[in-house]
Each structure stands twice: as C-alpha cells, then as structure tokens.
Design an enzyme around this catalytic site. Structure first.
Site, PDB file in Angstrom:
ATOM      1  N   ARG A  53       0.828  -1.213   0.000  1.00  0.00           N
ATOM      2  CA  ARG A  53       0.000   0.000   0.000  1.00  0.00           C
ATOM      3  C   ARG A  53       0.860   1.261   0.000  1.00  0.00           C
ATOM      4  O   ARG A  53       0.415   2.326  -0.446  1.00  0.00           O
ATOM      5  CB  ARG A  53      -0.985  -0.030   1.174  1.00  0.00           C
ATOM      6  CG  ARG A  53      -2.091  -1.059   0.977  1.00  0.00           C
ATOM      7  CD  ARG A  53      -3.031  -1.122   2.166  1.00  0.00           C
ATOM      8  NE  ARG A  53      -2.363  -1.525   3.380  1.00  0.00           N
ATOM      9  CZ  ARG A  53      -2.028  -2.783   3.704  1.00  0.00           C
ATOM     10  NH1 ARG A  53      -2.331  -3.763   2.884  1.00  0.00           N
ATOM     11  NH2 ARG A  53      -1.417  -3.046   4.839  1.00  0.00           N
TER      12      ARG A  53
ATOM     13  N   GLU B 186       5.859  -9.622  14.998  1.00  0.00           N
ATOM     14  CA  GLU B 186       5.326 -10.199  16.233  1.00  0.00           C
ATOM     15  C   GLU B 186       5.630 -11.706  16.267  1.00  0.00           C
ATOM     16  O   GLU B 186       6.046 -12.243  17.278  1.00  0.00           O
ATOM     17  CB  GLU B 186       3.823  -9.946  16.276  1.00  0.00           C
ATOM     18  CG  GLU B 186       3.260  -9.975  17.661  1.00  0.00           C
ATOM     19  CD  GLU B 186       1.794  -9.582  17.659  1.00  0.00           C
ATOM     20  OE1 GLU B 186       1.300  -9.097  16.635  1.00  0.00           O
ATOM     21  OE2 GLU B 186       1.153  -9.806  18.701  1.00  0.00           O
TER      22      GLU B 186
HETATM   23  P1  AMP Z   1       4.754  -2.115  11.566  1.00  0.00           P
HETATM   24  O1  AMP Z   1       6.039  -2.649  11.020  1.00  0.00           O
HETATM   25  O2  AMP Z   1       4.257  -2.901  12.746  1.00  0.00           O
HETATM   26  O3  AMP Z   1       4.820  -0.637  11.871  1.00  0.00           O
HETATM   27  O4  AMP Z   1       3.645  -2.343  10.470  1.00  0.00           O
HETATM   28  C1  AMP Z   1       3.562  -1.502   9.390  1.00  0.00           C
HETATM   29  C2  AMP Z   1       3.219  -2.220   8.120  1.00  0.00           C
HETATM   30  O5  AMP Z   1       2.219  -3.197   8.305  1.00  0.00           O
HETATM   31  C3  AMP Z   1       2.681  -1.224   7.129  1.00  0.00           C
HETATM   32  O6  AMP Z   1       3.287  -1.491   5.873  1.00  0.00           O
HETATM   33  C4  AMP Z   1       1.187  -1.449   7.122  1.00  0.00           C
HETATM   34  O7  AMP Z   1       0.716  -1.462   5.795  1.00  0.00           O
HETATM   35  C5  AMP Z   1       0.965  -2.785   7.791  1.00  0.00           C
HETATM   36  N1  AMP Z   1       0.023  -2.715   8.911  1.00  0.00           N
HETATM   37  C6  AMP Z   1       0.336  -2.866  10.228  1.00  0.00           C
HETATM   38  N2  AMP Z   1      -0.745  -2.815  11.000  1.00  0.00           N
HETATM   39  C7  AMP Z   1      -1.790  -2.591  10.178  1.00  0.00           C
HETATM   40  C8  AMP Z   1      -3.211  -2.422  10.377  1.00  0.00           C
HETATM   41  N3  AMP Z   1      -3.766  -2.456  11.600  1.00  0.00           N
HETATM   42  N4  AMP Z   1      -3.979  -2.216   9.284  1.00  0.00           N
HETATM   43  C9  AMP Z   1      -3.422  -2.172   8.050  1.00  0.00           C
HETATM   44  N5  AMP Z   1      -2.114  -2.325   7.795  1.00  0.00           N
HETATM   45  C10 AMP Z   1      -1.297  -2.540   8.849  1.00  0.00           C
END
Ligand code: AMP
Length: 175
Positions: free
Chosen positions: A63, A100
């Site tokens: 995205r 995670e």
């Molecule tokens: P993070 O590495 O945990 O910050 O996760 C970020 C990535 O995961 C981004 O590329 C987001 O597109 C996706 N992502 C994480 N959590 C969500 C969520 N609740 N809804 C949609 N996309 C998410």
C-alpha cells in the site's frame, strides 16, 4: 482541497481479525475509491513537515506504493519501491526485521538512492515501527539522508515512533 481529518477517517474501514485474530485491519480501499478525498489525502501527505528537501520518495510494498508513488508525482520527484524478498529484478540490498511472529525482509535496488539524496518514506500505517525502521536502515546503508517518514495513519498505542528516534515522523490521522 483541505479535507477534515474526520472525513478521511470515515473512509477508512476497520476490519476486525484480519489477516489474523486480534488485528484490527485499517482498510483504505474506500478512501482510494473516492476521487476528491484521495486527492486531498495525497496533497496533505505531501505537505507534512520534513527535515530537509526531498529528492526521492520511498514506498513500502504494497500500500506504500499507492500512496508513495502519488506523493512523488505530486512533488515532482522520483519514486523508489522497497519490496518483499525476490521481487526486484536487479541487484539488491536487503534488511531483515522482527515481526510479532517470525521475521520479514525488505529489499531495495543497489542503485535506487545514493549519498546526498534526501529521502521521504511513505506508508499507509505506522504500527510497531519495525517496517519503517528497516526502511531507514536500508536507506542509510546506501548513504541517503532520511528527511522524514510520513504516514496516512499512526496507531499511537503501538508507539512505532520509538523505533524511529532520529527520524522526523508525521501522520495525517492518529488512532
Ligand atoms: P509495523 O512494522 O508494525 O509498523 O507495520 C507496518 C506495516 O504493516 C505497514 O506497511 C502497514 O501497511 C501494515 N500494517 C500494520 N498494521 C496494520 C493495520 N492495523 N492495518 C493495516 N495495515 C497494517
């Protein structure tokens, strides 16, 4: 056109337990499908503060490609895709990071950015910050200067900013 954050927020749909139990997925497809709201989103994302001039926008699969490419077009600068392993055709640099459960990797073409380039990272969601921190590592490894990281949404309860202590982080919506 300036859009009230609540209007943008109303076009982001909460999908519980997707893609796995316990995750509240933020679905941006209603926002993508609304022309004026999409234009306003890109204009506002492109106007978020950074630490310096932007030479390239980096978008994270998948995205982040939609948002990042549109922001790059709006700013009149180049776009660089960061992709999951084995998707990019030319020589790549790679970085692994923890999720995670398990781990993930991001790759970038070796010639995508270089020393002295000011780079803005764009993605839809800042959650734990692991993905964006991996992007920062890749970009700095190539000698680029990360002038900012701009997100459509920030899930503040996950404190992703803690993973980006020396990056100018900004988001349009905070949950
Ligand atoms: P993070 O590495 O945990 O910050 O996760 C970020 C990535 O995961 C981004 O590329 C987001 O597109 C996706 N992502 C994480 N959590 C969500 C969520 N609740 N809804 C949609 N996309 C998410």
């Amino acid at each position: 056109m300036a859009y009230d954050p609540s209007v943008l927020s109303s076009l982001i749909r909460d999908i519980p337990d997707f893609p796995k139990p316990g995750i509240m997925f933020k679905d941006i497809t209603p926002l993508l499908g609304d022309g004026p709201a999409w234009v306003a989103t890109i204009e506002q994302l492109a106007a978020l503060p950074t630490d310096g001039p932007i030479d390239r926008v980096v978008g994270i699969e998948a995205r982040g490609f939609l948002l990042g490419a549109a922001v790059a077009f709006h700013l009149g600068v180049g776009f660089v895709p960061l992709r999951k392993p084995a998707k990019l055709p030319y020589r790549t640099n790679s970085v692994s990071y923890s999720l995670e459960y398990g781990s993930e990797s991001l790759e970038m073409h070796v010639d995508a950015v270089g020393p002295g380039d000011g780079v803005l990272i764009v993605d839809d969601v800042l959650a734990t910050g692991g993905t964006a921190a991996a992007a920062v590592q890749l970009l700095r490894g190539a000698g680029a200067t990360v002038v900012g990281a701009s997100f459509l949404m920030e899930l503040s309860f996950l404190d992703g900013r803690a993973q980006l202590p020396d990056v100018s982080v900004a988001s349009l919506l905070t949950y």
